[in-house]
Write a protein that holds these residues in place. Structure first.
Motif, PDB file in Angstrom:
ATOM      1  N   GLY A  82     -45.548   0.622 -85.070  1.00  5.30           N
ATOM      2  CA  GLY A  82     -45.048   1.181 -86.321  1.00  5.30           C
ATOM      3  C   GLY A  82     -43.586   0.911 -86.535  1.00  5.30           C
ATOM      4  N   ASP A  83     -43.070   1.556 -87.551  1.00  2.00           N
ATOM      5  CA  ASP A  83     -41.667   1.441 -87.902  1.00  2.00           C
ATOM      6  C   ASP A  83     -40.954   2.652 -87.313  1.00  2.00           C
ATOM      7  OD1 ASP A  83     -39.326   0.581 -89.073  1.00  2.00           O
ATOM      8  OD2 ASP A  83     -39.771   1.547 -90.991  1.00  2.00           O
ATOM      9  N   THR A  84     -40.162   2.447 -86.281  1.00  5.22           N
ATOM     10  CA  THR A  84     -39.498   3.568 -85.611  1.00  5.22           C
ATOM     11  C   THR A  84     -37.991   3.458 -85.764  1.00  5.22           C
ATOM     12  OG1 THR A  84     -39.353   2.389 -83.528  1.00  5.22           O
ATOM     13  CG2 THR A  84     -41.323   3.720 -83.879  1.00  5.22           C
ATOM     14  N   THR A  85     -37.342   4.578 -85.545  1.00 11.78           N
ATOM     15  CA  THR A  85     -35.885   4.621 -85.594  1.00 11.78           C
ATOM     16  C   THR A  85     -35.326   5.282 -84.350  1.00 11.78           C
ATOM     17  OG1 THR A  85     -36.005   6.711 -86.809  1.00 11.78           O
ATOM     18  CG2 THR A  85     -35.803   4.689 -88.114  1.00 11.78           C
ATOM     19  N   SER A  86     -36.077   5.269 -83.273  1.00 14.08           N
ATOM     20  CA  SER A  86     -35.664   5.900 -82.031  1.00 14.08           C
ATOM     21  C   SER A  86     -34.605   5.056 -81.329  1.00 14.08           C
ATOM     22  CB  SER A  86     -36.885   6.060 -81.124  1.00 14.08           C
ATOM     23  OG  SER A  86     -36.488   6.322 -79.813  1.00 14.08           O
ATOM     24  N   GLY A  87     -33.729   5.727 -80.597  1.00 11.96           N
ATOM     25  CA  GLY A  87     -32.707   5.030 -79.827  1.00 11.96           C
ATOM     26  C   GLY A  87     -33.276   4.179 -78.719  1.00 11.96           C
ATOM     27  N   CYS A  88     -34.479   4.499 -78.238  1.00 10.04           N
ATOM     28  CA  CYS A  88     -35.109   3.687 -77.198  1.00 10.04           C
ATOM     29  C   CYS A  88     -35.525   2.339 -77.747  1.00 10.04           C
ATOM     30  CB  CYS A  88     -36.308   4.409 -76.584  1.00 10.04           C
ATOM     31  SG  CYS A  88     -35.829   5.601 -75.319  1.00 10.04           S
ATOM     32  N   ASP A  89     -35.370   2.153 -79.037  1.00 10.58           N
ATOM     33  CA  ASP A  89     -35.717   0.866 -79.634  1.00 10.58           C
ATOM     34  C   ASP A  89     -34.802  -0.239 -79.146  1.00 10.58           C
ATOM     35  OD1 ASP A  89     -37.832   1.948 -80.981  1.00 10.58           O
ATOM     36  OD2 ASP A  89     -36.751   2.197 -82.857  1.00 10.58           O
ATOM     37  N   VAL A  90     -33.747   0.101 -78.398  1.00  7.40           N
ATOM     38  CA  VAL A  90     -32.880  -0.936 -77.844  1.00  7.40           C
ATOM     39  C   VAL A  90     -33.694  -1.833 -76.911  1.00  7.40           C
ATOM     40  CG1 VAL A  90     -32.024   0.446 -75.886  1.00  7.40           C
ATOM     41  CG2 VAL A  90     -30.634  -1.394 -76.796  1.00  7.40           C
ATOM     42  N   ILE A  91     -34.662  -1.274 -76.209  1.00  8.14           N
ATOM     43  CA  ILE A  91     -35.518  -2.077 -75.330  1.00  8.14           C
ATOM     44  C   ILE A  91     -36.458  -2.934 -76.169  1.00  8.14           C
ATOM     45  CG2 ILE A  91     -37.303  -1.995 -73.547  1.00  8.14           C
ATOM     46  CD1 ILE A  91     -35.934   0.586 -72.510  1.00  8.14           C
ATOM     47  N   ARG A 126     -28.271  -7.742 -69.977  1.00  7.49           N
ATOM     48  CA  ARG A 126     -28.715  -6.585 -70.765  1.00  7.49           C
ATOM     49  C   ARG A 126     -30.050  -6.062 -70.239  1.00  7.49           C
ATOM     50  NH1 ARG A 126     -28.629  -8.624 -76.721  1.00  7.49           N
ATOM     51  NH2 ARG A 126     -28.590 -10.665 -75.740  1.00  7.49           N
ATOM     52  N   PHE A 127     -30.960  -6.973 -69.927  1.00  6.96           N
ATOM     53  CA  PHE A 127     -32.261  -6.587 -69.372  1.00  6.96           C
ATOM     54  C   PHE A 127     -32.073  -5.805 -68.072  1.00  6.96           C
ATOM     55  CE2 PHE A 127     -35.890  -7.197 -66.631  1.00  6.96           C
ATOM     56  CZ  PHE A 127     -36.986  -7.074 -67.474  1.00  6.96           C
ATOM     57  N   VAL A 128     -31.261  -6.342 -67.172  1.00  7.18           N
ATOM     58  CA  VAL A 128     -31.031  -5.685 -65.880  1.00  7.18           C
ATOM     59  C   VAL A 128     -30.353  -4.330 -66.090  1.00  7.18           C
ATOM     60  CG1 VAL A 128     -29.783  -5.850 -63.677  1.00  7.18           C
ATOM     61  CG2 VAL A 128     -31.066  -7.827 -64.533  1.00  7.18           C
ATOM     62  N   HIS A 129     -29.409  -4.262 -67.009  1.00  6.65           N
ATOM     63  CA  HIS A 129     -28.746  -2.986 -67.302  1.00  6.65           C
ATOM     64  C   HIS A 129     -29.756  -1.928 -67.739  1.00  6.65           C
ATOM     65  CE1 HIS A 129     -25.896  -0.024 -68.877  1.00  6.65           C
ATOM     66  NE2 HIS A 129     -26.721   0.056 -69.909  1.00  6.65           N
ATOM     67  N   LEU A 130     -30.611  -2.282 -68.695  1.00  2.81           N
ATOM     68  CA  LEU A 130     -31.584  -1.313 -69.213  1.00  2.81           C
ATOM     69  C   LEU A 130     -32.553  -0.885 -68.118  1.00  2.81           C
ATOM     70  CD1 LEU A 130     -32.288  -2.869 -72.726  1.00  2.81           C
ATOM     71  CD2 LEU A 130     -30.932  -0.824 -72.211  1.00  2.81           C
ATOM     72  N   GLY A 131     -33.037  -1.830 -67.339  1.00  7.31           N
ATOM     73  CA  GLY A 131     -33.994  -1.498 -66.286  1.00  7.31           C
ATOM     74  C   GLY A 131     -33.398  -0.647 -65.180  1.00  7.31           C
ATOM     75  N   THR A 132     -32.221  -1.035 -64.692  1.00  7.90           N
ATOM     76  CA  THR A 132     -31.610  -0.252 -63.604  1.00  7.90           C
ATOM     77  C   THR A 132     -31.206   1.130 -64.092  1.00  7.90           C
ATOM     78  OG1 THR A 132     -29.434  -1.263 -64.016  1.00  7.90           O
ATOM     79  CG2 THR A 132     -30.795  -2.265 -62.287  1.00  7.90           C
ATOM     80  N   THR A 133     -30.709   1.200 -65.304  1.00  2.06           N
ATOM     81  CA  THR A 133     -30.316   2.503 -65.860  1.00  2.06           C
ATOM     82  C   THR A 133     -31.527   3.414 -66.005  1.00  2.06           C
ATOM     83  OG1 THR A 133     -28.461   1.504 -67.039  1.00  2.06           O
ATOM     84  CG2 THR A 133     -29.205   3.654 -67.809  1.00  2.06           C
ATOM     85  N   LEU A 134     -32.621   2.874 -66.504  1.00  2.00           N
ATOM     86  CA  LEU A 134     -33.828   3.676 -66.686  1.00  2.00           C
ATOM     87  C   LEU A 134     -34.371   4.157 -65.337  1.00  2.00           C
ATOM     88  CD1 LEU A 134     -35.815   4.777 -68.791  1.00  2.00           C
ATOM     89  CD2 LEU A 134     -37.145   2.681 -68.478  1.00  2.00           C
ATOM     90  N   LEU A 135     -34.457   3.274 -64.366  1.00  2.00           N
ATOM     91  CA  LEU A 135     -34.973   3.674 -63.052  1.00  2.00           C
ATOM     92  C   LEU A 135     -34.051   4.699 -62.399  1.00  2.00           C
ATOM     93  CD1 LEU A 135     -37.086   3.496 -60.866  1.00  2.00           C
ATOM     94  CD2 LEU A 135     -36.044   1.343 -60.079  1.00  2.00           C
ATOM     95  N   ARG A 136     -32.747   4.489 -62.474  1.00  2.00           N
ATOM     96  CA  ARG A 136     -31.789   5.474 -61.939  1.00  2.00           C
ATOM     97  C   ARG A 136     -31.944   6.828 -62.626  1.00  2.00           C
ATOM     98  NH1 ARG A 136     -27.429   2.227 -63.202  1.00  2.00           N
ATOM     99  NH2 ARG A 136     -27.398   0.559 -61.719  1.00  2.00           N
ATOM    100  N   TYR A 137     -32.097   6.807 -63.949  1.00  2.00           N
ATOM    101  CA  TYR A 137     -32.256   8.059 -64.689  1.00  2.00           C
ATOM    102  C   TYR A 137     -33.495   8.805 -64.200  1.00  2.00           C
ATOM    103  CZ  TYR A 137     -32.705  11.569 -68.248  1.00  2.00           C
ATOM    104  OH  TYR A 137     -32.812  12.793 -68.874  1.00  2.00           O
ATOM    105  N   PHE A 138     -34.606   8.105 -64.099  1.00  2.00           N
ATOM    106  CA  PHE A 138     -35.849   8.755 -63.686  1.00  2.00           C
ATOM    107  C   PHE A 138     -35.737   9.355 -62.292  1.00  2.00           C
ATOM    108  CE2 PHE A 138     -38.757   6.053 -66.625  1.00  2.00           C
ATOM    109  CZ  PHE A 138     -38.569   6.954 -67.657  1.00  2.00           C
ATOM    110  N   ILE A 139     -35.132   8.641 -61.335  1.00  2.00           N
ATOM    111  CA  ILE A 139     -35.091   9.192 -59.982  1.00  2.00           C
ATOM    112  C   ILE A 139     -34.039  10.295 -59.840  1.00  2.00           C
ATOM    113  CG2 ILE A 139     -36.101   7.141 -58.940  1.00  2.00           C
ATOM    114  CD1 ILE A 139     -33.384   6.349 -57.897  1.00  2.00           C
TER     115      ILE A 139
END
Length: 192
Positions: A122-131, A81-94
């Motif tokens: 704080g208390d957030t409800t953002s989808g990025c909270d998966v990280i 899961r960690f690798v998925h989130l990291g690779t997906t984020l880096l791919r998205y940015f580039i």
């Protein structure tokens, strides 16, 4: 193909100009001109520039969250899961350099400081909270080092942001294998 509506044109123009010139270098009149609308038209959609800046960030974050969730499963092993989130984020940015440049400016501005404080403390409800959720779980299960979330995020996001920037600027060329190696190095930095 249908013609984009005025709001979409304004958002696209704001993204391009802010990514290129920064928040202060992209006045509303310039955004209106790039969007092909009158300056007053912007205010029909956005109360002021601060609202435009925040709504544009929220739209970008929704795209990032959609990318992160694609193929993500809480049933997979933690490291995967960690690798998925990291690779997906880096791919998205580039692959989305305008979004990346906007996000980077946002997070290095007073807007981003307040946003980041709320997200981390704080208390957030953002989808990025998966990280955040994954990192909290990793600390609780003693999979990750017992560091404050801010430090874990810096060890994870710092290299991702820096390398995305270097790729976009043409200093390096990242391919799939290198992206995976980078995220595995981030894993090595945070795992117990």
């Amino acid at each position: 193909m249908s013609k984009p509506d005025k709001r979409d044109e304004i958002v696209r123009a704001a993204l391009e100009l802010i990514a290129e010139h920064g928040f202060h270098g992209a006045p509303m009149a310039m955004i209106a001109e790039r969007a092909g609308v009158g300056a007053g038209t912007i205010y029909r959609y956005f109360e002021n520039k601060d609202v435009l800046i925040n709504e544009l960030y929220q739209e970008i974050e929704k795209r990032i969250v959609a990318a992160l969730h694609q193929g993500y499963s809480r049933e997979k092993p933690f490291r995967e899961r960690f690798v998925h989130l990291g690779t997906t984020l880096l791919r998205y940015f580039i692959s989305s350099p305008l979004d990346f440049r906007y996000v980077e400016q946002f997070h290095n501005s007073p807007f981003g400081v307040a946003f980041r404080r709320d997200k981390l403390l704080g208390d957030t409800t953002s989808g990025c909270d998966v990280i955040k959720e994954l990192f909290e779980l990793g600390v609780a299960q003693q999979i990750l080092k017992d560091f404050p979330l801010v430090i874990l995020f810096d060890l994870f996001f710092g290299p991702v942001v820096s390398l995305a920037r270097d790729h976009i600027l043409g200093f390096i060329q990242l391919d799939e294998a290198m992206i995976r190696h980078i995220i595995e190095a981030c894993w090595d930095a945070v795992k117990r």
